[in-house]
Design a protein around this motif. Structure first.
Motif, PDB file in Angstrom:
ATOM      1  N   LEU A   1      80.067-108.176   4.529  1.00 56.28           N
ATOM      2  CA  LEU A   1      79.142-109.294   4.393  1.00 56.28           C
ATOM      3  C   LEU A   1      79.796-110.507   3.746  1.00 56.28           C
ATOM      4  CD1 LEU A   1      75.919-107.374   3.262  1.00 56.28           C
ATOM      5  CD2 LEU A   1      76.440-108.286   5.539  1.00 56.28           C
ATOM      6  N   LEU A   2      80.764-110.281   2.853  1.00 52.60           N
ATOM      7  CA  LEU A   2      81.410-111.383   2.146  1.00 52.60           C
ATOM      8  C   LEU A   2      82.699-111.851   2.818  1.00 52.60           C
ATOM      9  CD1 LEU A   2      80.952-110.102  -1.518  1.00 52.60           C
ATOM     10  CD2 LEU A   2      79.564-111.794  -0.303  1.00 52.60           C
ATOM     11  N   GLU A   3      83.078-111.229   3.926  1.00 54.11           N
ATOM     12  CA  GLU A   3      84.342-111.562   4.587  1.00 54.11           C
ATOM     13  C   GLU A   3      84.268-112.950   5.206  1.00 54.11           C
ATOM     14  OE1 GLU A   3      87.511-109.183   7.458  1.00 54.11           O
ATOM     15  OE2 GLU A   3      85.357-108.862   7.692  1.00 54.11           O
ATOM     16  N   GLN A   4      85.233-113.806   4.876  1.00 50.98           N
ATOM     17  CA  GLN A   4      85.270-115.174   5.386  1.00 50.98           C
ATOM     18  C   GLN A   4      86.319-115.358   6.478  1.00 50.98           C
ATOM     19  OE1 GLN A   4      83.075-117.564   4.331  1.00 50.98           O
ATOM     20  NE2 GLN A   4      82.121-115.977   3.074  1.00 50.98           N
TER      21      GLN A   4
ATOM     22  N   PHE B   1      90.315 -90.384  23.507  1.00 51.96           N
ATOM     23  CA  PHE B   1      90.007 -89.887  24.843  1.00 51.96           C
ATOM     24  C   PHE B   1      89.843 -91.033  25.843  1.00 51.96           C
ATOM     25  CE2 PHE B   1      88.548 -86.601  21.912  1.00 51.96           C
ATOM     26  CZ  PHE B   1      89.217 -85.487  22.415  1.00 51.96           C
ATOM     27  N   ASN B   2      90.657 -92.094  25.644  1.00 54.44           N
ATOM     28  CA  ASN B   2      90.722 -93.242  26.558  1.00 54.44           C
ATOM     29  C   ASN B   2      89.370 -93.931  26.746  1.00 54.44           C
ATOM     30  OD1 ASN B   2      93.480 -92.866  27.002  1.00 54.44           O
ATOM     31  ND2 ASN B   2      93.105 -91.404  28.651  1.00 54.44           N
ATOM     32  N   ARG B   3      88.569 -93.959  25.706  1.00 52.91           N
ATOM     33  CA  ARG B   3      87.307 -94.685  25.768  1.00 52.91           C
ATOM     34  C   ARG B   3      87.539 -96.163  25.484  1.00 52.91           C
ATOM     35  NH1 ARG B   3      84.410 -94.081  21.885  1.00 52.91           N
ATOM     36  NH2 ARG B   3      85.868 -93.026  20.488  1.00 52.91           N
ATOM     37  N   LYS B   4      86.742 -97.010  26.118  1.00 55.23           N
ATOM     38  CA  LYS B   4      86.830 -98.441  25.880  1.00 55.23           C
ATOM     39  C   LYS B   4      86.284 -98.776  24.497  1.00 55.23           C
ATOM     40  CE  LYS B   4      86.508-100.052  30.655  1.00 55.23           C
ATOM     41  NZ  LYS B   4      85.725-100.888  31.604  1.00 55.23           N
ATOM     42  N   LYS B   5      87.028 -99.612  23.785  1.00 48.96           N
ATOM     43  CA  LYS B   5      86.575-100.108  22.491  1.00 48.96           C
ATOM     44  C   LYS B   5      86.356-101.611  22.588  1.00 48.96           C
ATOM     45  CE  LYS B   5      88.312 -98.841  18.643  1.00 48.96           C
ATOM     46  NZ  LYS B   5      89.266 -98.595  17.535  1.00 48.96           N
ATOM     47  N   TYR B   6      85.409-102.093  21.814  1.00 45.66           N
ATOM     48  CA  TYR B   6      85.083-103.509  21.839  1.00 45.66           C
ATOM     49  C   TYR B   6      85.203-104.076  20.429  1.00 45.66           C
ATOM     50  CZ  TYR B   6      83.192-102.324  26.408  1.00 45.66           C
ATOM     51  OH  TYR B   6      83.056-101.871  27.695  1.00 45.66           O
ATOM     52  N   TYR B   7      85.607-105.340  20.368  1.00 47.68           N
ATOM     53  CA  TYR B   7      85.743-106.004  19.081  1.00 47.68           C
ATOM     54  C   TYR B   7      84.370-106.415  18.552  1.00 47.68           C
ATOM     55  CZ  TYR B   7      90.571-106.419  20.699  1.00 47.68           C
ATOM     56  OH  TYR B   7      91.829-106.151  21.173  1.00 47.68           O
ATOM     57  N   ASP B   8      84.248-106.428  17.249  1.00 45.47           N
ATOM     58  CA  ASP B   8      83.021-106.881  16.603  1.00 45.47           C
ATOM     59  C   ASP B   8      83.341-108.161  15.837  1.00 45.47           C
ATOM     60  OD1 ASP B   8      80.576-107.227  15.466  1.00 45.47           O
ATOM     61  OD2 ASP B   8      80.699-105.520  14.094  1.00 45.47           O
ATOM     62  N   TRP B   9      83.097-109.305  16.487  1.00 43.85           N
ATOM     63  CA  TRP B   9      83.352-110.608  15.882  1.00 43.85           C
ATOM     64  C   TRP B   9      82.045-111.306  15.515  1.00 43.85           C
ATOM     65  CZ3 TRP B   9      87.331-112.640  20.059  1.00 43.85           C
ATOM     66  CH2 TRP B   9      88.455-111.818  20.037  1.00 43.85           C
ATOM     67  N   SER B  10      80.962-110.570  15.453  1.00 42.75           N
ATOM     68  CA  SER B  10      79.646-111.178  15.248  1.00 42.75           C
ATOM     69  C   SER B  10      79.500-111.823  13.874  1.00 42.75           C
ATOM     70  CB  SER B  10      78.556-110.120  15.439  1.00 42.75           C
ATOM     71  OG  SER B  10      78.750-109.029  14.551  1.00 42.75           O
ATOM     72  N   ASN B  11      80.353-111.474  12.917  1.00 49.28           N
ATOM     73  CA  ASN B  11      80.250-112.029  11.574  1.00 49.28           C
ATOM     74  C   ASN B  11      80.981-113.363  11.440  1.00 49.28           C
ATOM     75  OD1 ASN B  11      79.206-111.750   8.954  1.00 49.28           O
ATOM     76  ND2 ASN B  11      81.182-111.047   8.161  1.00 49.28           N
TER      77      ASN B  11
ATOM     78  N   LEU C   1      90.102-115.089  12.747  1.00 48.57           N
ATOM     79  CA  LEU C   1      88.705-115.501  12.815  1.00 48.57           C
ATOM     80  C   LEU C   1      88.318-116.177  11.514  1.00 48.57           C
ATOM     81  CD1 LEU C   1      87.206-112.225  14.325  1.00 48.57           C
ATOM     82  CD2 LEU C   1      87.831-114.296  15.572  1.00 48.57           C
ATOM     83  N   LEU C   2      87.353-117.072  11.607  1.00 43.05           N
ATOM     84  CA  LEU C   2      86.900-117.833  10.445  1.00 43.05           C
ATOM     85  C   LEU C   2      85.385-117.948  10.488  1.00 43.05           C
ATOM     86  CD1 LEU C   2      87.445-119.754   7.989  1.00 43.05           C
ATOM     87  CD2 LEU C   2      87.622-121.609   9.662  1.00 43.05           C
ATOM     88  N   LYS C   3      84.776-117.810   9.337  1.00 45.15           N
ATOM     89  CA  LYS C   3      83.339-118.025   9.214  1.00 45.15           C
ATOM     90  C   LYS C   3      83.108-119.369   8.549  1.00 45.15           C
ATOM     91  CE  LYS C   3      79.062-115.764   7.760  1.00 45.15           C
ATOM     92  NZ  LYS C   3      78.477-114.553   7.136  1.00 45.15           N
TER      93      LYS C   3
END
Length: 299
Positions: free
Chosen positions: A94-97, A171-181, A278-280
């Motif tokens: 939550l505090l990550e800038q 197991f070769n599953r697709k991963k997605y980035y979480d940049w919503s913050n 990334l920057l908030k």
């Protein structure tokens, strides 16, 4: 080994060609011979009298090592999920800038990226990627050539690109980035004065959307000095096959990232990239910079 041979032989003996293929797919990690997965036979060649599984080299050690590696990845993913978003405590999230996504300090960092050019369609542009001076940055360089291939179909040519490899989980599953913050892309680069296109690639479910791309411009000023570039995600616009779409939508921040040069100017180019992060920016409140409207307004 004998038990596996009996299973494969029984599957083909009872006419279960489909069962045979299913069983081979289940035993795939234990096989080290790729001939099982190819039915191609050169014209004029005599058909093989042996069954396909008899030419295979069963490697149970390789299969168990692969399974052990995937289980360790699954364990780490579970621990990160229980700890919090992105493997960090909730308070830190939550505090990550700021957050550094990619930085280039070794060959392993470069292996997470793929370069391509118009050579794929018959063009003559060239692109290369290597570590910069003192292994402190990635150097993307090459030569742009806008000569159109003489195939009677291609009308435009002259581009080079660099894109990150898709993230893959256990197991070769697709991963997605979480940049919503975050709401801003933050880069430190040093260019030669050419304009670039910063791209966020989509991974849609439907095949007719596979060419969808979110893009925005990045103008480098050239010279010996580094520059820090901030691009709000609200500025990215949607295009497909090089055409800007009338119907625009905000970008989904979970996809593959990349750069493209195609300014129709022949000659050498280079771009040094220190890091991509990334920057908030709390002062930036714009959600989407482009007008959203219905093409067919109901009466």
């Amino acid at each position: 080994m004998a038990l596996t041979g009996m299973l494969l032989n029984g599957a083909s003996f009872h006419g279960g060609c489909r069962r045979h293929k299913v069983l081979l797919s289940l035993l795939g990690p234990f096989l080290s011979n790729s001939k099982l997965y190819s039915s191609y036979r050169r014209p004029g060649a005599e058909p093989e009298k042996k069954l396909s599984w008899q030419n295979a080299d069963f490697s149970f050690k390789k299969g168990f090592d692969h399974l052990k590696t995937q289980l360790s990845l699954l364990k780490k993913e579970t621990q990160d999920y229980l700890m919090g978003p992105g493997g960090h405590p909730l308070s830190q999230h939550l505090l990550e800038q700021t957050r550094v996504l990619w930085q280039f300090r070794s060959q392993e960092d470069l292996n997470g990226w793929v370069i391509s050019s118009d050579v794929e369609i018959g063009g003559k542009s060239k692109v290369y990627l290597k570590l910069g001076r003192n292994n402190q940055a990635a150097l993307l360089y090459g030569t742009l050539n806008t000569e159109v291939p003489r195939d009677g179909e291609t009308k435009y040519s002259g581009y080079c690109s660099m894109r990150s490899r898709p993230a893959v989980g256990s197991f070769n599953r697709k991963k997605y980035y979480d940049w919503s913050n975050f709401n801003t892309l933050y880069l430190r680069v040093r260019g030669d004065g050419r304009p670039w296109m910063v791209n966020i690639y989509t991974d849609p479910y439907f095949s007719h959307q596979k060419d969808d791309l979110y893009s925005y411009f990045m103008f480098t000023r050239g010279g010996p000095y580094w520059e820090e570039i901030k691009i709000p995600f609200s500025k990215f616009f949607l295009s497909s096959r090089g055409r800007v779409q009338d119907s625009q939508h905000p970008v989904w921040l979970d996809k593959t990232f990349g750069f493209t040069i195609g300014d129709k100017v022949d000659g050498p180019f280079q771009l040094e990239i220190d890091f991509i992060g990334l920057l908030k920016d709390r002062a930036h409140r714009e959600e989407f910079a482009y007008e959203i409207y219905d093409k067919n307004t109901p009466v």
